[in-house]
Write an enzyme that holds these catalytic residues in place. Structure first.
Site, PDB file in Angstrom:
ATOM      1  N   GLY A  54      22.965  -7.763 -30.004  1.00 55.71           N
ATOM      2  CA  GLY A  54      23.329  -6.855 -29.009  1.00 55.71           C
ATOM      3  C   GLY A  54      22.314  -5.797 -28.404  1.00 55.71           C
ATOM      4  O   GLY A  54      22.249  -5.562 -27.237  1.00 55.71           O
ATOM      5  N   PHE A  55      21.375  -5.892 -29.122  1.00 53.69           N
ATOM      6  CA  PHE A  55      20.077  -4.732 -28.797  1.00 53.69           C
ATOM      7  C   PHE A  55      19.203  -5.525 -27.983  1.00 53.69           C
ATOM      8  O   PHE A  55      18.628  -5.065 -27.122  1.00 53.69           O
ATOM      9  CB  PHE A  55      19.635  -4.217 -30.018  1.00 53.69           C
ATOM     10  CG  PHE A  55      18.405  -3.086 -29.802  1.00 53.69           C
ATOM     11  CD1 PHE A  55      19.003  -1.946 -29.522  1.00 53.69           C
ATOM     12  CD2 PHE A  55      17.113  -3.638 -29.701  1.00 53.69           C
ATOM     13  CE1 PHE A  55      17.827  -0.998 -29.399  1.00 53.69           C
ATOM     14  CE2 PHE A  55      16.152  -2.591 -29.456  1.00 53.69           C
ATOM     15  CZ  PHE A  55      16.477  -1.306 -29.213  1.00 53.69           C
ATOM     16  N   GLY A  56      19.007  -6.864 -28.483  1.00 54.78           N
ATOM     17  CA  GLY A  56      17.932  -7.633 -27.679  1.00 54.78           C
ATOM     18  C   GLY A  56      17.261  -8.824 -28.525  1.00 54.78           C
ATOM     19  O   GLY A  56      18.056  -9.056 -29.515  1.00 54.78           O
ATOM     20  N   VAL A  58      14.693 -10.657 -31.314  1.00 53.46           N
ATOM     21  CA  VAL A  58      14.057 -10.227 -32.400  1.00 53.46           C
ATOM     22  C   VAL A  58      13.018 -11.496 -32.662  1.00 53.46           C
ATOM     23  O   VAL A  58      13.020 -12.595 -32.369  1.00 53.46           O
ATOM     24  CB  VAL A  58      14.867 -10.464 -33.685  1.00 53.46           C
ATOM     25  CG1 VAL A  58      13.987  -9.953 -34.833  1.00 53.46           C
ATOM     26  CG2 VAL A  58      16.105  -9.565 -33.575  1.00 53.46           C
ATOM     27  N   ASP A 172      29.244  -0.658 -38.697  1.00 50.53           N
ATOM     28  CA  ASP A 172      29.371  -1.946 -38.042  1.00 50.53           C
ATOM     29  C   ASP A 172      28.904  -3.115 -39.302  1.00 50.53           C
ATOM     30  O   ASP A 172      27.985  -3.878 -39.186  1.00 50.53           O
ATOM     31  CB  ASP A 172      28.298  -2.203 -37.018  1.00 50.53           C
ATOM     32  CG  ASP A 172      28.243  -3.311 -36.052  1.00 50.53           C
ATOM     33  OD1 ASP A 172      29.509  -4.171 -36.352  1.00 50.53           O
ATOM     34  OD2 ASP A 172      27.669  -3.822 -35.414  1.00 50.53           O
TER      35      ASP A 172
END
Length: 436
Positions: A54-56, A58, A172
């Site tokens: 969800g962040f981006g 890796v 989470d």
């Protein structure tokens, strides 16, 4: 998100770190220059992408820690992501202060113009989700127990052991946020949604917008918006059943999700049938019962009926200890696993004893068992049939067919000679004319 590297052609040997607290990096979390990140990722080269979330994306890259180049997982914020500065700084704040064996270490970060980048220690074996659902890695029951204990210890540290006034609620907990070290030790990752909460009262809550992952989301938190440490306990209970059953929390085959399905199955007396077939024959009945009991308690409503993570750690460690003692008893030198079973249980009771070790008994000939033993010290595998003291030999080819090519699900024990497998009655009937 996966930080995985490597193949899947081996069985892991998992260890559990015994120290409760460790500083993996002597240097504190530091700020990287963007140029350092560009150099490590070769200008964010697609070939170096090892996962996304969800962040981006890796990336894998080498960064300088002190005077040493180390492998790192470099997470870059996607400008189109729903996450942003809040999650970025939450992660930096949490992981720059927390150090524990079972938490992934944050090496540093980069904040330049619109670039927000997090640099973690690289986890060679990726995520638990990868191994359970994508790679289908051969994780034994003992392996899975050790992974669960590692995660439980990490959560217990967050909730009560940080050494500061406030504990941390992860918010989470899920298998994709459980990373596996090269020695297969479990580490909790992704603290972007984490919140600080008082530790002096177990049910003191934080009012917050509901965030998390469906399937793991505490229904009480979803209904009230009141976040407590018991919300993490609920999510971990789902992880326990995910590990036991090897099903996703929102598996398409399950109408109401894994948590509801597992609870209903236990209430209906079908616990043994929901266990992943790869490990069903490895679990002693008592260990299975205790493991399922603590997992089910984690899912209790209201939240006050759920255990603390300290209780969960204690129970899982007890289950592991009991299983290891059981395995050691089954592998005692000088006596075969079959003889120990015959000594302990009368012939008539073995079929329905509920033992985790699956001996198959013929309905027509109730006093015959068929045990395949792969004797590693000999050149030829043998099939031993136990019937009033007689022993007969089968060819290696017949051994492979009867054991379904040495299927892991058929292993009923391990000893000095090697693995021992259960064999089907039909194979004996089919090949009995070839007996030597």
């Amino acid at each position: 998100m996966s930080f995985y590297s490597g193949d899947n052609d081996f069985e892991p040997s998992i260890s559990i770190f015994t120290d409760n607290f460790t500083a993996q990096w002597s240097q504190p979390c530091r700020e990287f220059e963007l140029q350092e990140i560009l150099l490590a990722t070769e200008n964010f080269k697609d070939l170096l992408v090892i996962g996304s979330g969800g962040f981006g994306k890796v990336y894998k890259g080498d960064v300088l820690v002190g005077t040493i180049h180390v492998a790192a997982a470099i997470k870059r914020l996607d400008l189109m992501s729903n996450q942003g500065a809040v999650e970025f700084w939450a992660e930096v704040e949490m992981l720059s202060k927390l150090r524990h064996t079972h938490l992934v270490s944050l090496i540093g970060y980069c904040n330049f113009d619109k670039e927000m980048i997090l640099v973690y220690e690289y986890m060679h074996n990726g995520t638990l989700e990868d191994h359970l659902h994508k790679l289908r890695t051969r994780l034994s029951w003992i392996d899975r127990l050790k992974i669960c204990i590692g995660v439980a210890r990490g959560l217990d540290y967050l909730h009560t052991g940080t050494g500061v006034e406030f504990g941390v609620i992860h918010r989470d907990v899920k298998s994709s946020n459980i990373l596996l070290h090269e020695c297969w030790a479990a580490k909790i990752s992704d603290f972007g949604l984490s919140r600080i909460g008082p530790t002096n009262q177990p049910l003191t809550y934080v009012n917050t917008l509901v965030k998390g992952t469906f399937g793991y989301l505490d229904p009480n938190y979803f209904a009230t918006g009141k976040l407590t440490r018991k919300s993490d306990v609920y999510a971990f209970g789902v992880v326990l059943f995910e590990v036991l059953c090897q099903k996703r929390p929102l598996d398409k085959s399950l109408e109401w999700g894994l948590a509801r399905w597992a609870q209903d199955s236990i209430n209906e007396g079908n616990l043994k049938n929901i266990v992943d077939s790869d490990i069903r024959c490895e679990i002693s009945p008592k260990c299975l019962k205790e493991f399922a009991r603590i997992a089910e308690r984690c899912l209790n409503n209201p939240p006050k009926h759920r255990p603390t993570m300290t209780e969960v750690v204690f129970t899982l460690e007890s289950v592991l200890n009991l299983q290891q003692k059981t395995n050691n008893w089954l592998q005692t030198p000088g006596k075969s696993i079959f003889n120990r079973m015959v000594d302990a249980f009368p012939f008539s009771s073995l079929e329905n004893s509920g033992m985790g070790f699956q001996f198959l008994m013929s309905k027509k000939r109730p006093k015959k068992w068929f045990i395949l033993q792969n004797e590693s010290q000999f050149s030829k595998a043998k099939l031993k049939t136990i019937t009033a003291g007689s022993v007969r030999a089968f060819s290696a080819e017949m051994h492979e067919k009867a054991s379904q090519n040495h299927a892991r699900s058929g292993i009923i024990g391990r000893g000095d000679y090697g693995n021992m497998y259960m064999a089907l009655w039909d194979y004996y009937k089919h090949y009995k004319k070839n007996i030597i």
